[in-house]
Scaffold this motif. Structure first.
Motif, PDB file in Angstrom:
ATOM      1  N   ASN A  40       0.695  -1.218  -0.040  1.00  0.00           N
ATOM      2  CA  ASN A  40      -0.076   0.119   0.169  1.00  0.00           C
ATOM      3  C   ASN A  40       0.913   1.377   0.131  1.00  0.00           C
ATOM      4  O   ASN A  40       1.737   1.593   0.699  1.00  0.00           O
ATOM      5  CB  ASN A  40      -0.843  -0.172   1.360  1.00  0.00           C
ATOM      6  N   GLY A  41       0.742   2.058  -0.860  1.00  0.00           N
ATOM      7  CA  GLY A  41       1.394   3.350  -0.864  1.00  0.00           C
ATOM      8  C   GLY A  41       2.778   3.487  -1.364  1.00  0.00           C
ATOM      9  O   GLY A  41       3.458   4.484  -1.484  1.00  0.00           O
ATOM     10  N   GLY A  43       3.597   3.224  -4.781  1.00  0.00           N
ATOM     11  CA  GLY A  43       3.563   4.095  -5.801  1.00  0.00           C
ATOM     12  C   GLY A  43       3.088   3.177  -7.170  1.00  0.00           C
ATOM     13  O   GLY A  43       3.499   3.939  -8.430  1.00  0.00           O
ATOM     14  N   LYS A  44       2.405   2.260  -6.926  1.00  0.00           N
ATOM     15  CA  LYS A  44       1.797   1.546  -8.142  1.00  0.00           C
ATOM     16  C   LYS A  44       0.877   2.140  -8.919  1.00  0.00           C
ATOM     17  O   LYS A  44       0.926   2.203 -10.146  1.00  0.00           O
ATOM     18  CB  LYS A  44       1.086   0.097  -7.435  1.00  0.00           C
ATOM     19  N   SER A  45      -0.103   2.604  -8.131  1.00  0.00           N
ATOM     20  CA  SER A  45      -1.243   3.403  -9.006  1.00  0.00           C
ATOM     21  C   SER A  45      -0.614   4.668  -9.672  1.00  0.00           C
ATOM     22  O   SER A  45      -1.049   4.842 -10.680  1.00  0.00           O
ATOM     23  CB  SER A  45      -2.321   3.690  -7.850  1.00  0.00           C
ATOM     24  N   THR A  46       0.260   5.132  -8.843  1.00  0.00           N
ATOM     25  CA  THR A  46       0.891   6.367  -9.437  1.00  0.00           C
ATOM     26  C   THR A  46       1.473   6.317 -10.751  1.00  0.00           C
ATOM     27  O   THR A  46       1.437   7.120 -11.945  1.00  0.00           O
ATOM     28  CB  THR A  46       1.531   7.375  -8.390  1.00  0.00           C
TER      29      THR A  46
HETATM   30  P1  ATP Z   1      -2.309   1.512  -3.114  1.00  0.00           P
HETATM   31  O1  ATP Z   1      -2.145   0.146  -3.349  1.00  0.00           O
HETATM   32  O2  ATP Z   1      -2.615   1.880  -1.767  1.00  0.00           O
HETATM   33  O3  ATP Z   1      -3.149   2.367  -4.070  1.00  0.00           O
HETATM   34  P2  ATP Z   1       0.135   2.455  -4.384  1.00  0.00           P
HETATM   35  O4  ATP Z   1       1.224   1.443  -4.613  1.00  0.00           O
HETATM   36  O5  ATP Z   1      -0.699   2.422  -5.708  1.00  0.00           O
HETATM   37  O6  ATP Z   1      -0.948   1.968  -3.267  1.00  0.00           O
HETATM   38  P3  ATP Z   1      -0.006   5.150  -4.748  1.00  0.00           P
HETATM   39  O7  ATP Z   1      -1.245   5.283  -4.691  1.00  0.00           O
HETATM   40  O8  ATP Z   1       0.713   5.322  -5.949  1.00  0.00           O
HETATM   41  O9  ATP Z   1       0.547   3.900  -4.243  1.00  0.00           O
HETATM   42  O10 ATP Z   1       0.818   6.002  -3.618  1.00  0.00           O
HETATM   43  C1  ATP Z   1       2.091   6.618  -3.636  1.00  0.00           C
HETATM   44  C2  ATP Z   1       2.444   7.465  -2.761  1.00  0.00           C
HETATM   45  O11 ATP Z   1       1.771   8.763  -3.256  1.00  0.00           O
HETATM   46  C3  ATP Z   1       1.597   7.414  -1.154  1.00  0.00           C
HETATM   47  O12 ATP Z   1       2.473   7.882  -0.506  1.00  0.00           O
HETATM   48  C4  ATP Z   1       0.209   8.372  -1.445  1.00  0.00           C
HETATM   49  O13 ATP Z   1       0.195   8.790  -0.244  1.00  0.00           O
HETATM   50  C5  ATP Z   1       0.781   9.478  -2.359  1.00  0.00           C
HETATM   51  N1  ATP Z   1      -0.519   9.994  -3.247  1.00  0.00           N
HETATM   52  C6  ATP Z   1      -1.203   9.258  -3.927  1.00  0.00           C
HETATM   53  N2  ATP Z   1      -2.017  10.028  -4.340  1.00  0.00           N
HETATM   54  C7  ATP Z   1      -1.935  11.048  -3.953  1.00  0.00           C
HETATM   55  C8  ATP Z   1      -2.699  12.378  -4.441  1.00  0.00           C
HETATM   56  N3  ATP Z   1      -3.517  12.392  -5.215  1.00  0.00           N
HETATM   57  N4  ATP Z   1      -2.092  13.444  -3.627  1.00  0.00           N
HETATM   58  C9  ATP Z   1      -1.025  13.343  -2.735  1.00  0.00           C
HETATM   59  N5  ATP Z   1      -0.329  12.112  -2.372  1.00  0.00           N
HETATM   60  C10 ATP Z   1      -0.759  11.223  -3.373  1.00  0.00           C
END
Ligand code: ATP
Length: 239
Positions: A40-41, A43-46
């Motif tokens: 979680n968090g 950076g995958k979705s980003t």
């Molecule tokens: P998850 O499985 O929870 O979605 P992830 O691996 O996809 O996790 P991301 O959603 O890409 O992770 O988030 C990466 C980092 O960027 C995290 O620290 C998150 O808090 C931050 N983040 C994500 N979206 C935003 C946003 N819109 N504004 C500010 N910070 C963000």
């Protein structure tokens, strides 16, 4: 091994002063399933949003079969063949299943006959969608909505399909079903990039895999190699 089909170099994404993705390199090979796994968090979705052009890249280059997609807006990225599956529950609930699928083809320039052929192929992959073609998408179960979201993305005739946690919120038996179908779609030749927190399932079906931690790639290898990797086992597979 085939040359990289999709190449990501030096990708960085920031939200304000938070650097969510800190300069990552990825390669997808044609006809393979590649997965990006992590907590979680991490950076995958980003990463996926940046590939789809839905968040701004602070740095980096994305090329698909040599075509530079880095600066294109989202609809041009879709037209170039990189299509992200919408989150399952983002299906248009007041439209029928068939209407949702037909909408997926809106960027295509080919004829109705080809679109109808593809619709039949999608019904063959997901018989439940055929049975429920004239019902409202809002009446589908969570798993069926995820299937519809995948079907709708396939209607855009992607060259590479991107998925963000298709297993999220679904019962294990449904997850198995979705993953089995992804493998079937891939056997038909489609290149797939799968982002997952369900590390075990994702590594099982992946040809290549990357592990991301706090915005950096920390491990890569074949899916089988990473399944056996002690670090992966400790951190993600419960030892
Ligand atoms: P998850 O499985 O929870 O979605 P992830 O691996 O996809 O996790 P991301 O959603 O890409 O992770 O988030 C990466 C980092 O960027 C995290 O620290 C998150 O808090 C931050 N983040 C994500 N979206 C935003 C946003 N819109 N504004 C500010 N910070 C963000």
């Amino acid at each position: 091994m085939s040359a990289a089909f999709l190449q990501v170099e030096g990708l960085k994404v920031s939200y304000g002063h938070i650097e969510a993705v800190k300069g990552i390199d990825l390669q997808l090979h044609e006809g393979q399933i590649t997965t990006l796994v992590g907590a979680n968090g991490a950076g995958k979705s980003t990463t996926l949003l940046a590939l789809s052009g839905l968040v701004k890249k602070a740095a980096g280059r994305v090329t698909l079969q040599g075509q530079d997609l880095s600066a294109l807006p989202p609809h041009k990225i879709v037209s170039a063949g990189m299509v992200q599956v919408a989150e399952g529950r983002a299906t248009l609930t007041t439209l029928t299943v068939r209407e949702n699928l037909e909408l997926g083809a809106y960027t295509r320039r080919d004829g109705r006959a080809q679109r109808m052929d593809d619709l039949e192929r999608i019904y063959a992959l997901f018989p439940r969608l055929k049975e429920r073609a004239d019902g409202l998408a809002g009446n589908l179960s969570g798993g069926e909505q995820q299937m519809l979201a995948i079907g709708r993305a396939l209607m855009a005739k992607p060259r590479v399909l991107l998925l963000d946690e298709p297993s999220m919120g679904l019962a294990p038996i449904i997850v198995q079903d979705i993953f089995r179908t992804l493998r079937e779609i891939n056997k038909g030749g489609l290149t797939i990039f799968l982002v997952e927190q369900n590390v075990r399932q994702a590594l099982k079906i992946a040809d290549r895999a990357y592990v991301i931690e706090t915005g950096r790639i920390v491990l890569e290898g074949s899916g089988q190699e990473l399944l056996r990797d002690p670090k992966v086992q400790d951190a993600y597979l419960g030892g």
